[in-house]
Design an enzyme around this catalytic site. Structure first.
Site, short mmCIF file in Angstrom:
data_model
loop_
_atom_site.label_atom_id
_atom_site.label_comp_id
_atom_site.label_asym_id
_atom_site.label_seq_id
_atom_site.Cartn_x
_atom_site.Cartn_y
_atom_site.Cartn_z
N PRO A 92 0.83 -1.21 0.00
CG PRO A 92 -0.50 -1.41 1.90
CD PRO A 92 0.66 -2.01 1.20
CD GLU A 119 1.21 -5.82 10.40
OE1 GLU A 119 0.19 -6.51 10.51
OE2 GLU A 119 1.17 -4.62 10.02
CG ASP A 176 -6.48 0.01 -23.30
OD1 ASP A 176 -7.42 -0.54 -23.90
OD2 ASP A 176 -5.41 -0.55 -23.00
N1 LIG Z 1 -2.37 -1.43 -2.92
C1 LIG Z 1 -2.25 -2.39 -1.91
C2 LIG Z 1 -1.26 -3.38 -1.76
C3 LIG Z 1 -1.59 -4.05 -0.60
C4 LIG Z 1 -0.85 -5.14 0.01
C5 LIG Z 1 0.27 -5.77 -0.47
C6 LIG Z 1 0.74 -6.76 0.41
C7 LIG Z 1 0.01 -6.89 1.57
S1 LIG Z 1 -1.28 -5.75 1.53
N2 LIG Z 1 -2.69 -3.54 -0.08
N3 LIG Z 1 -3.09 -2.50 -0.90
#
Ligand SMILES: Nc1cc(-c2cccs2)n[nH]1
Length: 250
Positions: A92, A119, A176
């Site tokens: 994220p 995590e 696209d």
């Molecule tokens: N964009 C996004 C990636 C993720 C994760 C990647 C790995 C664990 S959570 N959440 N949101």
């Protein structure tokens, strides 16, 4: 292109056996290898995580299984002629995944995905491999998943469809949404097909007119309308000169 995915849920990547990516694999346009991270654990419980230094909630994925797995994947890839790997780490807190980044990744010969759970992965793993290859930390959106495997599916599909010969001409990605130049970076407008009337709903007259200029202008106006409604931020970025060009072509 070669794709390697190292994951504790290899079954999560089954969708890479079907549809567009599955066909590209069957045609030899894409070589996808999925690896179970637990194959590089040697304790009774196949442990891949441990408590975080500094305390805090959750668990962190350990260095050794990832290091052993990536060393094996790299050795196997090089042995079979793959070159210039890049590490793709879904997170994220990464660079937003966009069509532009999909185009950039589609130009690479070899992508190695390391979807994390828990995590995340001990930072020393990406630090170690960043000495040998580009490392892209990539976010597929501002929300938190339970693991990176869904992101691998999203990134893989967006990249695979850009590979030469994967999309037939009929499905060209030239127009696209988000493709640079197509509708000057606007969202796609509405589409219609037969029957001409469905539950009392007609087709916009202009689409039946056969007047290509008017149809193109209608499509551009609908794209502007939808973009203004859903993604006003894209309006500032689009290239108004492209409209003039398209107007002249219409
Ligand atoms: N964009 C996004 C990636 C993720 C994760 C990647 C790995 C664990 S959570 N959440 N949101």
């Amino acid at each position: 292109m070669r794709l390697d995915v190292v994951t504790i849920f290899p079954e999560y990547l089954e969708p890479l056996n079907v549809s567009l990516v599955g066909k590209a694999r069957a045609r030899g346009q894409l070589n996808v290898q999925v690896h179970d991270l637990r194959a590089w654990t040697y304790d009774r419980h196949n442990t891949v995580d441990d408590t975080p230094y500094g305390g805090g909630p959750g668990m962190v994925m350990k260095t050794d299984p990832w290091g052993d797995a990536l060393d094996t994947v790299l050795a196997d890839g090089y042995e079979t002629g793959a070159r210039e790997p890049a590490l793709i780490v879904p997170t994220p807190s990464g660079r937003p995944f966009t069509q532009e980044l999909a185009v950039e990744l589609a130009e690479r010969p070899w992508l190695i995905f390391t979807p994390a759970r828990y995590e995340g992965i001990d930072r020393r793993v990406t630090d170690e491999y960043a000495t040998r290859m580009p490392v892209h930390e990539v976010s597929i959106g501002d929300y938190v998943l339970a693991g990176g495997e869904a992101a691998v599916l999203v990134i893989t599909e967006a990249v695979a469809r850009l590979l030469p010969g994967v999309l037939g001409n009929a499905e060209s990605h030239r127009d696209d949404s988000f493709a640079p130049g197509a509708m000057a970076g606007l969202l796609e407008g509405p589409v219609y097909t037969k029957p001409p009337v469905w539950r009392g709903r007609d087709i916009p007259e202009v689409l039946l007119s056969g007047h290509h200029g008017k149809i193109a202008r209608w499509r551009r106006d609908e794209a502007l309308r939808r973009t203004t409604l859903n993604r006003p931020d894209l309006i500032e970025r689009c290239d108004p000169k492209a409209f003039d060009k398209k107007d002249r072509e219409m």
